[in-house]
Design an enzyme around this catalytic site. Structure first.
Site, PDB file in Angstrom:
ATOM      1  N   THR A  15     -45.651   3.072 -10.682  1.00  0.00           N
ATOM      2  CA  THR A  15     -46.140   4.309 -11.293  1.00  0.00           C
ATOM      3  C   THR A  15     -45.019   5.031 -12.037  1.00  0.00           C
ATOM      4  OG1 THR A  15     -47.545   4.468  -9.349  1.00  0.00           O
ATOM      5  CG2 THR A  15     -47.506   6.368 -10.780  1.00  0.00           C
ATOM      6  N   ARG A  33     -38.787   1.104  -8.256  1.00  0.00           N
ATOM      7  CA  ARG A  33     -38.319   1.774  -7.036  1.00  0.00           C
ATOM      8  C   ARG A  33     -38.155   0.753  -5.938  1.00  0.00           C
ATOM      9  NH1 ARG A  33     -41.527   7.444  -6.804  1.00  0.00           N
ATOM     10  NH2 ARG A  33     -40.664   8.048  -8.797  1.00  0.00           N
ATOM     11  N   SER A  79     -37.371   9.814  -6.908  1.00  0.00           N
ATOM     12  CA  SER A  79     -38.194  11.009  -6.762  1.00  0.00           C
ATOM     13  C   SER A  79     -38.140  11.615  -5.362  1.00  0.00           C
ATOM     14  CB  SER A  79     -39.614  10.664  -7.167  1.00  0.00           C
ATOM     15  OG  SER A  79     -40.369  11.814  -7.239  1.00  0.00           O
ATOM     16  N   HIS A  80     -39.294  11.671  -4.725  1.00  0.00           N
ATOM     17  CA  HIS A  80     -39.397  12.334  -3.431  1.00  0.00           C
ATOM     18  C   HIS A  80     -39.091  11.395  -2.268  1.00  0.00           C
ATOM     19  CE1 HIS A  80     -42.987  10.345  -4.678  1.00  0.00           C
ATOM     20  NE2 HIS A  80     -43.328  10.208  -3.425  1.00  0.00           N
ATOM     21  N   LYS A 134     -35.818   4.366 -14.210  1.00  0.00           N
ATOM     22  CA  LYS A 134     -36.898   4.235 -15.186  1.00  0.00           C
ATOM     23  C   LYS A 134     -36.380   4.550 -16.581  1.00  0.00           C
ATOM     24  CE  LYS A 134     -39.058   8.796 -14.949  1.00  0.00           C
ATOM     25  NZ  LYS A 134     -40.296   9.533 -14.837  1.00  0.00           N
ATOM     26  N   ASP A 176     -38.787  18.592  -5.538  1.00  0.00           N
ATOM     27  CA  ASP A 176     -38.489  17.318  -4.871  1.00  0.00           C
ATOM     28  C   ASP A 176     -37.141  16.734  -5.307  1.00  0.00           C
ATOM     29  OD1 ASP A 176     -39.231  16.676  -7.461  1.00  0.00           O
ATOM     30  OD2 ASP A 176     -40.049  14.736  -6.875  1.00  0.00           O
ATOM     31  N   ASP A 235     -36.001  14.725  -7.599  1.00  0.00           N
ATOM     32  CA  ASP A 235     -35.563  14.750  -8.997  1.00  0.00           C
ATOM     33  C   ASP A 235     -36.081  15.953  -9.775  1.00  0.00           C
ATOM     34  OD1 ASP A 235     -38.144  13.750  -8.830  1.00  0.00           O
ATOM     35  OD2 ASP A 235     -37.955  12.589 -10.663  1.00  0.00           O
ATOM     36  N   ASP A 284     -39.155  17.213 -10.390  1.00  0.00           N
ATOM     37  CA  ASP A 284     -40.350  17.271 -11.225  1.00  0.00           C
ATOM     38  C   ASP A 284     -41.588  17.753 -10.471  1.00  0.00           C
ATOM     39  OD1 ASP A 284     -40.688  14.958  -9.803  1.00  0.00           O
ATOM     40  OD2 ASP A 284     -40.871  13.625 -11.540  1.00  0.00           O
ATOM     41  N   ARG A 285     -41.514  17.775  -9.142  1.00  0.00           N
ATOM     42  CA  ARG A 285     -42.682  18.243  -8.389  1.00  0.00           C
ATOM     43  C   ARG A 285     -42.496  19.689  -7.938  1.00  0.00           C
ATOM     44  NH1 ARG A 285     -45.153  13.522  -4.702  1.00  0.00           N
ATOM     45  NH2 ARG A 285     -44.994  11.855  -6.235  1.00  0.00           N
ATOM     46  N   GLU A 327     -51.263  17.148 -11.729  1.00  0.00           N
ATOM     47  CA  GLU A 327     -51.697  16.107 -10.806  1.00  0.00           C
ATOM     48  C   GLU A 327     -51.748  16.659  -9.398  1.00  0.00           C
ATOM     49  OE1 GLU A 327     -50.339  11.919 -12.004  1.00  0.00           O
ATOM     50  OE2 GLU A 327     -48.534  13.098 -11.751  1.00  0.00           O
ATOM     51  N   GLU A 328     -52.627  16.052  -8.594  1.00  0.00           N
ATOM     52  CA  GLU A 328     -52.737  16.446  -7.191  1.00  0.00           C
ATOM     53  C   GLU A 328     -51.437  16.206  -6.433  1.00  0.00           C
ATOM     54  OE1 GLU A 328     -52.425  13.802  -4.983  1.00  0.00           O
ATOM     55  OE2 GLU A 328     -52.351  12.416  -6.683  1.00  0.00           O
ATOM     56  N   SER A 329     -50.604  15.292  -6.929  1.00  0.00           N
ATOM     57  CA  SER A 329     -49.375  14.941  -6.225  1.00  0.00           C
ATOM     58  C   SER A 329     -48.250  15.941  -6.515  1.00  0.00           C
ATOM     59  CB  SER A 329     -48.944  13.536  -6.615  1.00  0.00           C
ATOM     60  OG  SER A 329     -48.807  13.436  -8.030  1.00  0.00           O
ATOM     61  N   LYS A 360     -43.436  16.001 -15.674  1.00  0.00           N
ATOM     62  CA  LYS A 360     -43.827  17.172 -14.916  1.00  0.00           C
ATOM     63  C   LYS A 360     -42.560  17.942 -14.572  1.00  0.00           C
ATOM     64  CE  LYS A 360     -44.361  14.336 -10.725  1.00  0.00           C
ATOM     65  NZ  LYS A 360     -44.431  12.944 -11.165  1.00  0.00           N
ATOM     66  N   ARG A 369     -54.159   5.851  -0.272  1.00  0.00           N
ATOM     67  CA  ARG A 369     -54.456   7.276  -0.400  1.00  0.00           C
ATOM     68  C   ARG A 369     -55.974   7.484  -0.465  1.00  0.00           C
ATOM     69  NH1 ARG A 369     -49.382   8.968  -1.242  1.00  0.00           N
ATOM     70  NH2 ARG A 369     -48.117   8.192  -2.975  1.00  0.00           N
TER      71      ARG A 369
HETATM   72  C1  G16 Z   1     -45.044   9.574  -9.703  1.00  0.00           C
HETATM   73  C2  G16 Z   1     -45.798   9.732 -10.986  1.00  0.00           C
HETATM   74  C3  G16 Z   1     -46.978  10.639 -10.797  1.00  0.00           C
HETATM   75  C4  G16 Z   1     -47.832  10.189  -9.646  1.00  0.00           C
HETATM   76  C5  G16 Z   1     -46.979  10.050  -8.410  1.00  0.00           C
HETATM   77  C6  G16 Z   1     -47.717   9.486  -7.227  1.00  0.00           C
HETATM   78  O1  G16 Z   1     -44.466  10.771  -9.357  1.00  0.00           O
HETATM   79  O2  G16 Z   1     -44.979  10.249 -11.993  1.00  0.00           O
HETATM   80  O3  G16 Z   1     -47.687  10.673 -11.972  1.00  0.00           O
HETATM   81  O4  G16 Z   1     -48.847  11.084  -9.416  1.00  0.00           O
HETATM   82  O5  G16 Z   1     -45.912   9.178  -8.680  1.00  0.00           O
HETATM   83  O6  G16 Z   1     -48.101   8.203  -7.501  1.00  0.00           O
HETATM   84  P1  G16 Z   1     -48.713   7.273  -6.401  1.00  0.00           P
HETATM   85  O7  G16 Z   1     -49.954   7.970  -5.924  1.00  0.00           O
HETATM   86  O8  G16 Z   1     -48.985   6.013  -7.144  1.00  0.00           O
HETATM   87  O9  G16 Z   1     -47.704   7.134  -5.282  1.00  0.00           O
HETATM   88  P2  G16 Z   1     -42.948  10.864  -8.889  1.00  0.00           P
HETATM   89  O10 G16 Z   1     -42.737  12.319  -8.586  1.00  0.00           O
HETATM   90  O11 G16 Z   1     -42.864   9.973  -7.685  1.00  0.00           O
HETATM   91  O12 G16 Z   1     -42.170  10.357 -10.053  1.00  0.00           O
END
Ligand code: G16
Length: 543
Positions: A18, A22, A113-114, A126, A277, A279, A281-282, A363-365, A376, A496
């Site tokens: 995504t 990673r 990320s997180h 990335k 988080d 990096d 972005d959240r 996004e919900e995340s 984001k 999920r």
């Molecule tokens: C990444 C993507 C987001 C996505 C999230 C969760 O976020 O940039 O668009 O919503 O992963 O993805 P998944 O549900 O596939 O784990 P981040 O903050 O991890 O870069």
């Protein structure tokens, strides 16, 4: 000093998910592993000779080593200039801005990320394109294809750059500039928001806590909130980025930012709490006594964005990822705006933003952002909230309640099952997928299935099609269950479940979320057979 061409052989599984590649740190630390991936990225690109590449990361363990490698390889492959954040640091949204602001060819963002950091934690890499956003599927597919055939990479044998000091160094004919990681980004934020109004709010006693989780936003939040906006010192906690995030898990959700949540629910709660988080972005937004779900936050920010100078002219449209609740749709409908539903992954917003079709995405995340960058942006969301609070002069709780009174409430939860055995997780999805057509018209505990499909996205800008983006089971009353496999986990599979129910304006908007959704959660369990298939009797994380 020379440019070396080193022979190599492919590694299995260097497939970008995504959000880039990673993997666990020990995987990334294997000799040639990062080199293969970086060379595969460069091989998938065209026309960068003499151009600028931005490099920065979230400061996690192994960040510095990969940055030095990336600089040597950028030089050996013919880039003319590298901009790298001081200390190797750039938050993901800041990296996006630096790419755009400097009209760079693209950038390498080093982050998982997180996900947790440290020697046994995760690492990630990335590529972002010249629009500042994550590479499109076309590029990531080409990168993956290259990782499977790669036979050599190019690198210089130059010494490490001093990333600690700002200034310029030459690496085999390529200039490397170590830049202030915060300055340009802080200027951008100042151009979007009413800093005077926010400063006045802090001056009048408004209290806030920002938890940087020992991740990348510490320096950004300190300079902007405490430095420029006059929030009292100590407003930002855990503000020093650490390679292992202080042993914590830099995911701003109700489990990993529980301390912040508990504080905001306590008698001594400040007015406002927020976190970001690994990096940056959240975002997590909590008012005194009021958690705001990311889906609701998107809807609220869209409905109120015009209160900030950068959005005073209104929005062109709103986009949300498919599993995000429909709360934003109701705002779009009322405001006469276009609404787009995209697959999970910020990259899918890029075309809509570039084409000017949308101004705000979410996004919900826990991701929200706008057309100011192509990622984001955690601090951006926090500052937009602060701007709205400064103008409306109401509490978060009152603003949320008023929003539900106007638009109705989308009760919403996500249940994550982490580190599930991959075979079992794939089988669960496969079996449910096969049953979808037969579900339509069936009734489960009073809920009748209106549609059931595997989400396919047709990009309205470039016509590309993304299939298999998550299983949706929609009910006649607008309720919905979504099941999908995460693309960001590094161990086993993460399943999920997203569950949503709409309570129209005038209804009861103050039920406890898990209780309000209990019948639908039970339907999801029955339909998927999650307990029998995985041996789990409860999700790992509930948000
Ligand atoms: C990444 C993507 C987001 C996505 C999230 C969760 O976020 O940039 O668009 O919503 O992963 O993805 P998944 O549900 O596939 O784990 P981040 O903050 O991890 O870069």
């Amino acid at each position: 000093m020379t440019i070396l061409t080193v022979e190599t052989t492919p590694f299995e599984g260097q497939k970008p998910g995504t959000s880039g590649l990673r993997k666990q740190v020990p995987v990334f630390r294997q000799p040639r592993y990062a080199e293969n991936y970086i060379q595969s990225i460069f091989d998938a690109l065209e026309g960068f000779a003499g151009k600028t590449l931005v490099i920065g990361g979230d400061g996690r363990y192994h960040n510095d080593a990969v940055i030095q490698t990336a600089i040597r390889m950028a030089s050996a492959n013919g880039f003319g200039h590298v901009l790298v954040g001081q200390g190797g640091i750039l938050s993901t949204p800041a990296a996006s801005h630096v790419i755009r602001h400097n009209k760079a060819f693209g950038g390498l963002v080093l982050s998982a990320s997180h996900n947790p950091g440290g020697p046994d934690g995760d690492f990630g890499l990335k590529y972002n394109a010249s629009n500042g956003g994550p590479a499109t599927e076309k590029i990531t597919d080409a990168v993956f294809a290259r990782t499977r055939t790669i036979a050599r990479y190019k690198i210089t044998d130059t010494p490490d750059i001093d990333l600690g000091a700002r200034g310029e160094t030459m690496v085999e004919g390529m200039t490397v500039t170590v830049i202030d990681a915060v300055a340009d980004y802080a200027d951008l934020m100042q151009s979007l928001f009413d800093f005077d109004a926010i400063r006045a709010m802090f001056k009048s006693g408004f209290r806030m806590r920002f938890d940087a989780m020992h991740a990348v936003t510490g320096p950004y939040a300190r300079r902007i909130l405490e430095g420029m906006l006059g929030a009292p010192e100590g407003t930002v906690v855990n503000g020093v980025p650490l390679p292992d995030f202080g042993g914590g898990h830099p995911d701003p959700n109700l489990v990993h930012a529980k301390g912040l949540y508990d504080l905001l629910m306590s008698d001594d709660a400040p007015d406002f709490g927020a976190a970001s988080d690994g990096d940056g972005d959240r975002n997590l937004i909590i008012g005194r006594g009021q958690f705001v779900t990311p889906s609701d936050s998107l809807a609220l920010l869209a409905a109120n964005a015009h209160l900030a100078p950068g959005y005073a002219g209104g929005l062109s449209g709103i986009a949300r990822s498919m599993p995000t609740s429909a709360a934003a749709d109701r705002v779009a409908e009322k405001m006469g705006l276009a609404i787009y539903e995209t697959p999970t992954g910020w990259k899918f917003f890029g075309n809509l933003l570039d084409a000017g079709r949308v101004t705000i995405c979410g996004e919900e995340s826990a991701g929200t952002g706008s057309n100011h960058v192509r990622e984001k942006d955690g601090l951006w969301a926090v500052l937009l909230w602060l701007n709205i609070l400064a103008v409306r002069k109401q509490s978060v709780r009152d603003i949320v309640a008023e929003h539900w009174r106007t638009y109705g409430r989308s009760y919403y939860t996500r249940h994550d099952y982490e580190e599930v055995e991959t075979g079992a997780a794939n089988k669960l999805v496969e079996d449910l997928h096969a049953r979808l057509p037969n579900l339509i018209g069936q009734e489960f505990g009073g809920y009748t299935v209106a549609y059931a499909d595997d989400f396919t996205y047709h990009d309205p800008v470039d016509g590309s099609v993304a299939t298999n983006q998550g299983l949706r089971i929609g009910f006649a009353d607008g309720s919905r269950i979504v099941v999908r496999l995460s693309g960001t986990g590094t161990v086993g599979a993460t399943l999920r479940f997203y569950v949503e129910r709409y309570e129209p304006a005038g209804g009861n908007h103050f039920e406890e979320t898990q209780k309000a959704l209990a019948p639908l959660i039970a339907i999801a369990a029955t339909l998927t057979g999650i307990a029998e298939r995985t041996g789990r009797d409860a999700p790992t994380v509930i948000t």
